[in-house]
Write an enzyme that holds these catalytic residues in place. Sequence first.
Site, mmCIF file in Angstrom:
data_model
loop_
_atom_site.group_PDB
_atom_site.id
_atom_site.type_symbol
_atom_site.label_atom_id
_atom_site.label_comp_id
_atom_site.label_asym_id
_atom_site.label_seq_id
_atom_site.Cartn_x
_atom_site.Cartn_y
_atom_site.Cartn_z
ATOM 1 N N SER A 202 37.048 42.921 52.223
ATOM 2 C CA SER A 202 36.659 44.304 52.484
ATOM 3 C C SER A 202 36.976 45.196 51.298
ATOM 4 O O SER A 202 36.544 46.345 51.272
ATOM 5 C CB SER A 202 37.340 44.829 53.743
ATOM 6 O OG SER A 202 38.678 44.467 53.780
ATOM 7 N N HIS B 213 29.790 40.802 53.734
ATOM 8 C CA HIS B 213 30.799 41.615 54.417
ATOM 9 C C HIS B 213 30.329 41.945 55.829
ATOM 10 O O HIS B 213 29.423 42.752 56.030
ATOM 11 C CB HIS B 213 31.070 42.891 53.608
ATOM 12 C CG HIS B 213 32.193 43.694 54.164
ATOM 13 N ND1 HIS B 213 32.207 45.060 54.171
ATOM 14 C CD2 HIS B 213 33.356 43.319 54.762
ATOM 15 C CE1 HIS B 213 33.318 45.489 54.740
ATOM 16 N NE2 HIS B 213 34.023 44.453 55.106
ATOM 17 N N GLU C 110 26.774 43.474 54.933
ATOM 18 C CA GLU C 110 26.494 43.928 53.569
ATOM 19 C C GLU C 110 26.414 42.680 52.681
ATOM 20 O O GLU C 110 27.345 41.865 52.692
ATOM 21 C CB GLU C 110 27.616 44.844 53.068
ATOM 22 C CG GLU C 110 27.667 46.177 53.789
ATOM 23 C CD GLU C 110 28.861 47.035 53.366
ATOM 24 O OE1 GLU C 110 28.690 48.248 53.214
ATOM 25 O OE2 GLU C 110 29.981 46.502 53.198
ATOM 26 N N ASN D 105 32.792 50.692 53.664
ATOM 27 C CA ASN D 105 34.212 51.036 53.516
ATOM 28 C C ASN D 105 34.450 52.138 52.491
ATOM 29 O O ASN D 105 35.431 52.878 52.588
ATOM 30 C CB ASN D 105 35.039 49.794 53.173
ATOM 31 C CG ASN D 105 35.326 48.967 54.413
ATOM 32 O OD1 ASN D 105 35.054 49.392 55.526
ATOM 33 N ND2 ASN D 105 35.862 47.779 54.225
#
Length: 291
Positions: A121, A142, A154, A192
């Site tokens: 992450s 991700h 992702e 994120n």
Amino acid sequence: MKIQKVGVVGCGLMGHGIAQVAAQGGCMVVVYEAEQKALDAGLARIDKSLAKLAEKAKEKGGSFDAAGVRARISGSLDKQALADCDLVVEAIVENLDVKKALFAELGKLCKADTIFASNTSSFPIGAMAEASGRPARFVGLHFFNPVQLMKLVEVVRTDKTDAGVFEAARAFGVACGKTAIACKDTPGFVVNRLLVPYMSQALLMLERGDASAEDIDIAMKLGTGYPMGPIELTDYVGLDTTLFILQGWVKAHPNESAFIIPKILEQKVAAKQLGRKTGQGFYKWEGDKRT
Ligand code: 3HC
């Protein structure tokens, strides 16, 4: 380049979900864990989730082949089981040195055309890609927590990722039932990079006493339609995970003003109140439910 056999390294919070959705997408999956206890716990989580999905499908008058999905998943304590996989996805502890060492080992062990992916992450994909010795065959994949329910993946490419490898990884994400977005190897990718500073700002608000945790969460749920408020979400993701991401970014990007570590987050982690996983964070939790 079609991905038919998938290896997942790590059967924890993310790994078990990735293994499950890959099998739901029709792939044969082998999950590697270092210890039997961790492997058993991860496979038990998969069983529980599949049972829940079957129950839900039945309620809606449909069906879900839980046994068929489960039959495509096997566990192993031996990394050699990953050698002939078309794709190996790493979902182990967020420690860059440990991840780099894993990929260096997999680079020697796996067949020449195995694609490697990390579910990190917060770490640069490029650093792991170099360590693997095959940067052209490396992507970020991700997924989001809970992997079984969240609809996004992702797909992260570095400057060295081969175009065909990227497309194969994207197609795999779609086969897992996700909408796949493409992004570059930047801190936090898309989600994120926006989400973690937002959670951090919510904690700074709480720290200043601008509003209570409940009111901040209600505000963002009702004011923007998010399914969870930022503080509940920090509990859900894990306070230690959130702090760890922020600490890494603050160190690596000291001039980025969006990366701030709230004191209240450090204090909670020091007190081992890590959120959902310990039953206590900013809220109390019983299993997956906030009480
Ligand atoms: N497998 C199967 N079923 C599951 C499940 C799983 N893993 N997890 C939950 N369910 C079931 C629940 O048991 C529940 O069933 P029920 O209706 O029979 O009780 C059903 O799914 C719906 O769950 P909830 O009742 O909890 O209902 P919600 O509608 O609130 O959905 C949620 C839960 C999907 C978690 C929703 O609250 C949500 O979207 N929250 C935000 C999550 C989020 O933002 N995640 C991203 C975090 S960031 C991240 O992961 C990145 C990382 O790098 C930090």
